[in-house]
Design a protein around this motif. Structure first.
Motif, PDB file in Angstrom:
ATOM      1  N   VAL A  53       0.839  -1.203   0.000  1.00 14.26           N
ATOM      2  CA  VAL A  53       0.000   0.000   0.000  1.00 14.26           C
ATOM      3  C   VAL A  53       0.869   1.246   0.000  1.00 14.26           C
ATOM      4  N   PHE A  54       1.882   1.278   0.846  1.00 11.32           N
ATOM      5  CA  PHE A  54       2.799   2.422   0.878  1.00 11.32           C
ATOM      6  C   PHE A  54       3.462   2.630  -0.484  1.00 11.32           C
ATOM      7  N   ASP A  55       3.903   1.546  -1.104  1.00 13.76           N
ATOM      8  CA  ASP A  55       4.556   1.642  -2.417  1.00 13.76           C
ATOM      9  C   ASP A  55       3.598   2.196  -3.473  1.00 13.76           C
ATOM     10  N   ALA A  56       2.351   1.713  -3.441  1.00 15.65           N
ATOM     11  CA  ALA A  56       1.358   2.172  -4.414  1.00 15.65           C
ATOM     12  C   ALA A  56       1.026   3.643  -4.204  1.00 15.65           C
ATOM     13  N   ILE A  57       0.931   4.069  -2.954  1.00 17.92           N
ATOM     14  CA  ILE A  57       0.633   5.477  -2.654  1.00 17.92           C
ATOM     15  C   ILE A  57       1.772   6.370  -3.119  1.00 17.92           C
ATOM     16  N   ALA A  58       3.008   5.950  -2.893  1.00 21.26           N
ATOM     17  CA  ALA A  58       4.155   6.754  -3.316  1.00 21.26           C
ATOM     18  C   ALA A  58       4.148   6.931  -4.838  1.00 21.26           C
ATOM     19  N   ALA A  59       3.926   5.851  -5.563  1.00 19.45           N
ATOM     20  CA  ALA A  59       3.942   5.919  -7.025  1.00 19.45           C
ATOM     21  C   ALA A  59       2.772   6.747  -7.558  1.00 19.45           C
ATOM     22  N   SER A  60       1.582   6.536  -7.021  1.00 19.44           N
ATOM     23  CA  SER A  60       0.396   7.236  -7.514  1.00 19.44           C
ATOM     24  C   SER A  60       0.425   8.722  -7.203  1.00 19.44           C
ATOM     25  N   SER A  61       0.865   9.080  -6.004  1.00 17.25           N
ATOM     26  CA  SER A  61       0.897  10.501  -5.637  1.00 17.25           C
ATOM     27  C   SER A  61       1.914  11.261  -6.483  1.00 17.25           C
ATOM     28  N   LYS A  62       3.047  10.648  -6.766  1.00 15.96           N
ATOM     29  CA  LYS A  62       4.023  11.300  -7.638  1.00 15.96           C
ATOM     30  C   LYS A  62       3.452  11.528  -9.032  1.00 15.96           C
ATOM     31  N   ARG A  63       2.809  10.505  -9.566  1.00  8.88           N
ATOM     32  CA  ARG A  63       2.283  10.594 -10.939  1.00  8.88           C
ATOM     33  C   ARG A  63       1.130  11.586 -11.046  1.00  8.88           C
ATOM     34  N   LEU A  64       0.167  11.516 -10.139  1.00  7.94           N
ATOM     35  CA  LEU A  64      -1.039  12.334 -10.269  1.00  7.94           C
ATOM     36  C   LEU A  64      -0.835  13.779  -9.841  1.00  7.94           C
ATOM     37  N   LEU A  65       0.168  14.030  -8.991  1.00  9.82           N
ATOM     38  CA  LEU A  65       0.445  15.403  -8.585  1.00  9.82           C
ATOM     39  C   LEU A  65       1.518  16.038  -9.462  1.00  9.82           C
ATOM     40  N   GLY A  66       1.972  15.300 -10.474  1.00  9.87           N
ATOM     41  CA  GLY A  66       3.029  15.821 -11.326  1.00  9.87           C
ATOM     42  C   GLY A  66       4.304  16.058 -10.553  1.00  9.87           C
ATOM     43  N   GLY A  67       4.575  15.170  -9.609  1.00 10.35           N
ATOM     44  CA  GLY A  67       5.702  15.364  -8.699  1.00 10.35           C
ATOM     45  C   GLY A  67       7.023  14.878  -9.261  1.00 10.35           C
ATOM     46  N   PHE A  68       8.079  15.278  -8.560  1.00 10.35           N
ATOM     47  CA  PHE A  68       9.429  14.829  -8.881  1.00 10.35           C
ATOM     48  C   PHE A  68       9.780  13.604  -8.045  1.00 10.35           C
ATOM     49  N   SER A  69       9.352  13.606  -6.786  1.00 11.28           N
ATOM     50  CA  SER A  69       9.614  12.474  -5.901  1.00 11.28           C
ATOM     51  C   SER A  69       8.566  12.464  -4.788  1.00 11.28           C
ATOM     52  N   THR A  70       8.430  11.311  -4.163  1.00  9.82           N
ATOM     53  CA  THR A  70       7.492  11.151  -3.049  1.00  9.82           C
ATOM     54  C   THR A  70       8.154  10.315  -1.960  1.00  9.82           C
ATOM     55  N   THR A  71       7.875  10.678  -0.713  1.00  6.28           N
ATOM     56  CA  THR A  71       8.337   9.877   0.419  1.00  6.28           C
ATOM     57  C   THR A  71       7.161   9.622   1.348  1.00  6.28           C
ATOM     58  N   VAL A  72       7.139   8.424   1.942  1.00  6.38           N
ATOM     59  CA  VAL A  72       6.103   8.059   2.899  1.00  6.38           C
ATOM     60  C   VAL A  72       6.792   7.645   4.193  1.00  6.38           C
ATOM     61  N   PHE A  73       6.362   8.250   5.298  1.00  2.00           N
ATOM     62  CA  PHE A  73       6.968   7.984   6.593  1.00  2.00           C
ATOM     63  C   PHE A  73       5.926   7.443   7.570  1.00  2.00           C
ATOM     64  N   ARG A  74       6.399   6.632   8.495  1.00  2.00           N
ATOM     65  CA  ARG A  74       5.538   6.117   9.563  1.00  2.00           C
ATOM     66  C   ARG A  74       6.247   6.293  10.892  1.00  2.00           C
ATOM     67  N   ILE A  75       5.481   6.654  11.916  1.00  2.00           N
ATOM     68  CA  ILE A  75       6.039   6.851  13.251  1.00  2.00           C
ATOM     69  C   ILE A  75       5.732   5.628  14.107  1.00  2.00           C
ATOM     70  N   VAL A  76       6.767   5.070  14.714  1.00  2.00           N
ATOM     71  CA  VAL A  76       6.620   3.956  15.639  1.00  2.00           C
ATOM     72  C   VAL A  76       7.441   4.276  16.883  1.00  2.00           C
ATOM     73  N   ASP A  77       6.761   4.442  18.018  1.00  2.00           N
ATOM     74  CA  ASP A  77       7.435   4.761  19.289  1.00  2.00           C
ATOM     75  C   ASP A  77       8.318   6.001  19.168  1.00  2.00           C
ATOM     76  N   SER A  78       7.759   7.061  18.595  1.00  2.00           N
ATOM     77  CA  SER A  78       8.434   8.358  18.448  1.00  2.00           C
ATOM     78  C   SER A  78       9.646   8.313  17.522  1.00  2.00           C
ATOM     79  N   VAL A  79       9.727   7.275  16.705  1.00  2.00           N
ATOM     80  CA  VAL A  79      10.810   7.140  15.733  1.00  2.00           C
ATOM     81  C   VAL A  79      10.204   7.194  14.332  1.00  2.00           C
ATOM     82  N   LEU A  80      10.814   8.003  13.469  1.00  2.00           N
ATOM     83  CA  LEU A  80      10.324   8.185  12.107  1.00  2.00           C
ATOM     84  C   LEU A  80      10.999   7.174  11.182  1.00  2.00           C
ATOM     85  N   HIS A  81      10.167   6.374  10.504  1.00  2.00           N
ATOM     86  CA  HIS A  81      10.665   5.350   9.583  1.00  2.00           C
ATOM     87  C   HIS A  81      10.291   5.721   8.153  1.00  2.00           C
TER      88      HIS A  81
END
Length: 213
Positions: free
Chosen positions: A42-70
């Motif tokens: 799901v994360f991979d699909a969101i990164a690819a779709s958001s870049k394509r549909l927003l005309g972006g250059f790059s996309t990053t997706v982050f998740r927080i687990v125990d106050s740590v950013l992944h």
């Protein structure tokens, strides 16, 4: 007739864009349904779709687990920049100043990383490394808490269209749905395994009333 042609072209373009957005969100829902216990697709699909549909250059997706950013997903730019990006994470959210831009639960927009005086210096450094100038951030929200974020970049500076911001918000909501679905699926699976194990022991007890071995 010229006016009719212009209007027709505008309506066609808007309809085409709306169809692309609906198709993209539907595709991500399909990925969620196909991966109930694994959020990575799901994360991979969101990164690819958001870049394509927003005309972006790059996309990053982050998740927080125990106050740590992944860093859980990103679209590639160049080998050196990608290696530097992945080496930065995981790290405590306190050590990543750009996160403060969405820590209040609101979206953040940077029209020009070189001119945004309020943006953290680290943000400008990463932008120079990866080769973009504009950024759009949205937090991942669950029960009023920020549990991650998505950022989309663009090579040229300038404002972001409101419909692009709304689309990114939709992708963020879908990411949260996937995370919650995976949590519930895994918890249900664990509970089922525990119940099965205890039922097996009770069966042995009933079958061996005089022998505890």
């Amino acid at each position: 007739q010229a006016t009719i042609a212009i209007q027709n072209a505008r309506l066609f373009r808007e309809t085409q864009e709306a169809l692309e957005r609906q198709t993209a969100t539907a595709d991500i829902l399909k990925v969620i349904a196909a991966s109930p216990s694994d959020v990575q697709p799901v994360f991979d699909a969101i990164a690819a779709s958001s870049k394509r549909l927003l005309g972006g250059f790059s996309t990053t997706v982050f998740r927080i687990v125990d106050s740590v950013l992944h860093l859980v997903a990103f679209t590639e730019t160049n080998a050196k920049a990608d290696a530097t990006l992945t080496a930065m994470f995981p790290r405590p959210i306190a050590d990543f100043p750009p996160f403060a831009m969405v820590s209040n639960g609101q979206m953040a927009r940077v029209e020009d990383t070189e001119a945004a005086s309020s943006a953290p210096p680290m943000l400008r450094d990463i932008a120079r490394l990866r080769g973009y100038r504009a950024m759009l951030f949205t937090p991942l929200m669950r029960d009023g808490a920020v549990i991650g974020m998505i950022s989309v970049t663009r090579e040229a500076p300038g404002p972001w269209a409101e419909h692009h911001a709304q689309l990114l918000r939709t992708f963020a909501d879908q990411a949260v749905i996937a995370i919650e679905n995976a949590r519930l699926f895994n918890e249900t699976q664990e509970a089922l395994e525990q119940q099965t194990a205890t039922a097996d022991i009770l069966r042995v007890i009933s079958e061996s009333p005089n022998d505890i071995q």
